[in-house]
Scaffold this motif. Structure first.
Motif, PDB file in Angstrom:
ATOM      1  N   GLY A 122      -1.055   6.677  -2.781  1.00  0.00           N
ATOM      2  CA  GLY A 122      -1.957   6.621  -3.928  1.00  0.00           C
ATOM      3  C   GLY A 122      -2.811   5.370  -3.978  1.00  0.00           C
ATOM      4  N   HIS A 123      -2.524   4.408  -3.127  1.00  0.00           N
ATOM      5  CA  HIS A 123      -3.252   3.130  -3.098  1.00  0.00           C
ATOM      6  C   HIS A 123      -3.291   2.681  -1.634  1.00  0.00           C
ATOM      7  CE1 HIS A 123      -4.790  -0.627  -4.800  1.00  0.00           C
ATOM      8  NE2 HIS A 123      -3.958  -1.282  -3.998  1.00  0.00           N
ATOM      9  N   GLU A 177       6.082  -5.520  -7.478  1.00  0.00           N
ATOM     10  CA  GLU A 177       4.746  -5.626  -8.045  1.00  0.00           C
ATOM     11  C   GLU A 177       4.809  -6.163  -9.471  1.00  0.00           C
ATOM     12  OE1 GLU A 177       1.330  -4.873  -6.973  1.00  0.00           O
ATOM     13  OE2 GLU A 177       2.477  -5.438  -5.202  1.00  0.00           O
ATOM     14  N   GLU A 221      -5.250  -2.612   0.168  1.00  0.00           N
ATOM     15  CA  GLU A 221      -5.041  -3.683  -0.800  1.00  0.00           C
ATOM     16  C   GLU A 221      -5.553  -5.004  -0.230  1.00  0.00           C
ATOM     17  OE1 GLU A 221      -3.260  -5.701  -4.269  1.00  0.00           O
ATOM     18  OE2 GLU A 221      -4.129  -3.752  -3.813  1.00  0.00           O
ATOM     19  N   VAL A 226       0.862  -1.184   0.000  1.00  0.00           N
ATOM     20  CA  VAL A 226       0.000   0.000   0.000  1.00  0.00           C
ATOM     21  C   VAL A 226       0.898   1.233   0.000  1.00  0.00           C
ATOM     22  CG1 VAL A 226      -1.972  -1.070   1.164  1.00  0.00           C
ATOM     23  CG2 VAL A 226      -0.168  -0.022   2.539  1.00  0.00           C
TER      24      VAL A 226
END
Length: 206
Positions: free
Chosen positions: A99-100, A140, A103, A96
Protein backbone atom coordinates in the motif's frame (compact mmCIF):
# COMPACT_ATOMS: atom_id res chain seq x y z
CA UNK A 1 17.58 -14.82 -53.89
CA UNK A 2 16.21 -16.91 -51.09
CA UNK A 3 15.94 -15.31 -47.71
CA UNK A 4 18.73 -16.40 -45.39
CA UNK A 5 17.87 -19.08 -42.92
CA UNK A 6 17.33 -17.64 -39.46
CA UNK A 7 18.26 -19.88 -36.59
CA UNK A 8 15.50 -19.74 -33.95
CA UNK A 9 16.66 -18.33 -30.64
CA UNK A 10 15.71 -20.20 -27.50
CA UNK A 11 13.89 -18.00 -24.97
CA UNK A 12 16.02 -16.84 -22.08
CA UNK A 13 15.30 -18.53 -18.76
CA UNK A 14 12.99 -16.55 -16.51
CA UNK A 15 14.82 -14.48 -13.90
CA UNK A 16 13.02 -13.35 -10.76
CA UNK A 17 12.81 -9.55 -10.62
CA UNK A 18 14.46 -7.78 -7.69
CA UNK A 19 12.18 -7.32 -4.71
CA UNK A 20 13.40 -3.81 -3.85
CA UNK A 21 15.94 -1.13 -4.63
CA UNK A 22 17.29 2.06 -3.12
CA UNK A 23 18.54 5.37 -4.45
CA UNK A 24 20.71 7.62 -2.30
CA UNK A 25 19.25 11.01 -3.19
CA UNK A 26 21.67 13.02 -5.30
CA UNK A 27 24.48 10.50 -4.72
CA UNK A 28 23.74 7.21 -6.51
CA UNK A 29 21.98 5.40 -9.30
CA UNK A 30 19.38 2.80 -8.28
CA UNK A 31 20.92 -0.05 -6.30
CA UNK A 32 18.78 -3.19 -6.75
CA UNK A 33 18.44 -6.09 -4.36
CA UNK A 34 20.99 -8.16 -6.32
CA UNK A 35 23.76 -5.69 -5.40
CA UNK A 36 23.20 -6.31 -1.70
CA UNK A 37 24.64 -9.15 0.38
CA UNK A 38 21.84 -11.57 1.17
CA UNK A 39 22.16 -12.85 4.73
CA UNK A 40 19.18 -15.21 4.59
CA UNK A 41 15.72 -15.41 3.00
CA UNK A 42 14.51 -12.20 4.67
CA UNK A 43 17.60 -10.04 5.32
CA UNK A 44 19.96 -8.04 3.09
CA UNK A 45 22.91 -5.81 3.96
CA UNK A 46 24.65 -3.06 1.97
CA UNK A 47 28.19 -1.98 2.88
CA UNK A 48 27.84 1.78 2.52
CA UNK A 49 31.47 2.86 2.44
CA UNK A 50 32.62 0.35 -0.19
CA UNK A 51 29.49 0.23 -2.36
CA UNK A 52 28.17 3.78 -2.16
CA UNK A 53 30.40 6.48 -0.66
CA UNK A 54 33.30 6.38 1.82
CA UNK A 55 32.23 9.69 3.33
CA UNK A 56 28.94 8.17 4.41
CA UNK A 57 27.89 11.24 6.43
CA UNK A 58 27.31 13.05 3.13
CA UNK A 59 24.43 10.66 2.44
CA UNK A 60 21.45 12.46 3.93
CA UNK A 61 18.48 10.47 2.65
CA UNK A 62 17.52 7.59 0.39
CA UNK A 63 14.45 6.31 -1.39
CA UNK A 64 13.47 2.71 -0.68
CA UNK A 65 11.06 1.21 -3.22
CA UNK A 66 9.38 -2.01 -4.30
CA UNK A 67 10.16 -2.80 -7.93
CA UNK A 68 6.69 -3.77 -9.15
CA UNK A 69 3.06 -4.26 -8.01
CA UNK A 70 2.13 -7.34 -6.00
CA UNK A 71 5.74 -8.43 -5.54
CA UNK A 72 5.33 -8.52 -1.75
CA UNK A 73 2.66 -10.30 0.24
CA UNK A 74 0.14 -7.73 1.62
CA UNK A 75 0.74 -9.04 5.16
CA UNK A 76 4.46 -8.20 4.93
CA UNK A 77 6.58 -5.06 4.79
CA UNK A 78 10.22 -4.18 4.21
CA UNK A 79 11.93 -2.34 7.06
CA UNK A 80 15.08 -0.31 6.50
CA UNK A 81 17.75 -0.06 9.21
CA UNK A 82 21.26 1.29 9.63
CA UNK A 83 24.21 0.36 11.82
CA UNK A 84 27.45 2.22 12.33
CA UNK A 85 30.73 1.54 14.12
CA UNK A 86 31.02 -1.19 16.73
CA UNK A 87 27.41 -0.98 17.81
CA UNK A 88 25.32 -4.14 17.45
CA UNK A 89 22.11 -2.10 17.36
CA UNK A 90 20.25 -1.73 14.08
CA UNK A 91 18.37 1.59 14.04
CA UNK A 92 14.99 1.64 12.30
CA UNK A 93 14.50 4.35 9.68
CA UNK A 94 11.48 3.53 7.49
CA UNK A 95 9.47 0.96 5.53
CA UNK A 96 7.59 0.12 2.35
CA UNK A 97 4.71 -2.28 1.64
CA UNK A 98 2.14 -2.95 -1.06
CA UNK A 99 0.00 0.00 0.00
CA UNK A 100 3.03 2.31 0.25
CA UNK A 101 5.57 1.08 -2.33
CA UNK A 102 8.14 3.88 -1.99
CA UNK A 103 9.44 5.96 0.91
CA UNK A 104 11.89 8.85 1.21
CA UNK A 105 13.96 7.97 4.28
CA UNK A 106 16.10 10.48 6.24
CA UNK A 107 19.19 8.55 7.35
CA UNK A 108 20.06 10.60 10.45
CA UNK A 109 23.39 8.93 11.16
CA UNK A 110 24.10 8.50 14.88
CA UNK A 111 26.56 11.03 16.25
CA UNK A 112 29.72 10.13 18.11
CA UNK A 113 30.71 7.31 15.76
CA UNK A 114 31.78 9.35 12.73
CA UNK A 115 35.32 8.71 11.53
CA UNK A 116 36.81 11.73 9.75
CA UNK A 117 39.00 9.29 7.83
CA UNK A 118 37.34 6.72 5.61
CA UNK A 119 35.88 3.98 7.83
CA UNK A 120 36.91 0.37 7.30
CA UNK A 121 34.73 -1.91 5.14
CA UNK A 122 31.74 -3.13 7.09
CA UNK A 123 31.83 -0.26 9.57
CA UNK A 124 28.73 1.41 8.11
CA UNK A 125 25.85 -0.75 6.91
CA UNK A 126 22.26 -0.42 5.79
CA UNK A 127 19.96 -3.39 6.19
CA UNK A 128 16.60 -4.36 4.72
CA UNK A 129 14.37 -6.90 6.42
CA UNK A 130 11.11 -8.62 5.47
CA UNK A 131 8.82 -8.40 8.48
CA UNK A 132 5.13 -8.76 9.38
CA UNK A 133 3.39 -5.50 8.54
CA UNK A 134 1.84 -5.39 12.02
CA UNK A 135 5.30 -5.20 13.61
CA UNK A 136 6.37 -2.40 11.29
CA UNK A 137 3.28 -0.39 12.30
CA UNK A 138 4.57 -0.31 15.89
CA UNK A 139 7.96 0.91 14.72
CA UNK A 140 6.33 3.60 12.60
CA UNK A 141 4.45 4.76 15.70
CA UNK A 142 7.72 5.14 17.57
CA UNK A 143 9.17 7.07 14.65
CA UNK A 144 6.18 9.43 14.65
CA UNK A 145 6.68 10.09 18.36
CA UNK A 146 10.33 10.87 17.65
CA UNK A 147 9.29 13.36 14.95
CA UNK A 148 6.90 15.05 17.37
CA UNK A 149 9.70 15.34 19.93
CA UNK A 150 11.99 16.77 17.24
CA UNK A 151 9.36 19.37 16.30
CA UNK A 152 9.09 20.40 19.96
CA UNK A 153 12.87 20.77 20.22
CA UNK A 154 12.94 22.91 17.08
CA UNK A 155 10.31 25.17 18.61
CA UNK A 156 12.30 25.48 21.84
CA UNK A 157 15.47 26.29 19.89
CA UNK A 158 13.62 29.04 18.01
CA UNK A 159 12.21 30.47 21.24
CA UNK A 160 15.65 30.52 22.91
CA UNK A 161 17.10 32.29 19.88
CA UNK A 162 14.33 34.90 19.90
CA UNK A 163 14.71 35.28 23.64
CA UNK A 164 18.39 36.18 23.23
CA UNK A 165 17.37 39.50 21.66
CA UNK A 166 15.28 40.51 24.64
CA UNK A 167 17.07 43.20 26.62
CA UNK A 168 14.22 44.70 28.63
CA UNK A 169 10.92 43.22 29.65
CA UNK A 170 7.85 44.35 27.72
CA UNK A 171 5.09 42.58 29.55
CA UNK A 172 4.66 39.06 28.21
CA UNK A 173 6.02 39.96 24.76
CA UNK A 174 9.39 39.43 23.10
CA UNK A 175 10.83 42.30 21.08
CA UNK A 176 13.03 40.96 18.26
CA UNK A 177 14.53 42.31 15.00
CA UNK A 178 12.34 42.00 11.91
CA UNK A 179 14.78 39.53 10.32
CA UNK A 180 15.16 37.38 13.44
CA UNK A 181 13.34 34.39 11.92
CA UNK A 182 15.56 34.42 8.82
CA UNK A 183 18.66 34.66 10.99
CA UNK A 184 17.51 31.76 13.14
CA UNK A 185 16.73 29.57 10.12
CA UNK A 186 20.16 30.14 8.57
CA UNK A 187 21.78 29.33 11.91
CA UNK A 188 19.62 26.22 12.32
CA UNK A 189 20.43 24.97 8.81
CA UNK A 190 24.16 25.35 9.38
CA UNK A 191 24.10 23.55 12.73
CA UNK A 192 21.81 20.76 11.46
CA UNK A 193 23.98 20.06 8.41
CA UNK A 194 27.04 19.73 10.60
CA UNK A 195 25.34 17.70 13.32
CA UNK A 196 21.75 16.41 12.89
CA UNK A 197 21.68 15.38 16.58
CA UNK A 198 22.59 18.75 18.11
CA UNK A 199 19.04 19.32 19.36
CA UNK A 200 19.04 16.06 21.30
CA UNK A 201 22.19 17.12 23.14
CA UNK A 202 20.92 20.66 23.68
CA UNK A 203 17.79 19.16 25.26
CA UNK A 204 19.80 18.33 28.37
CA UNK A 205 20.67 22.01 28.77
CA UNK A 206 17.06 23.22 28.71
Amino acid sequence: MAAPFVQPVAPAPAVAPPLFGVVFVGKSFPIPEQAWTRIDATHWVLDVCTQVLPTYWELKELTLFLTQPNILDPSLALGLYLKIGNSNEWLYRGCVHQGHPAELVPLQWPSGEQDAVYPAPGAVQIGVSVEPAAEIVNKEGSKLAAREEFAKLVGVDLFRFMESFQKTAVGDHLVVPANALDRWFLRFQEKYRKDPDFLARDKEKL
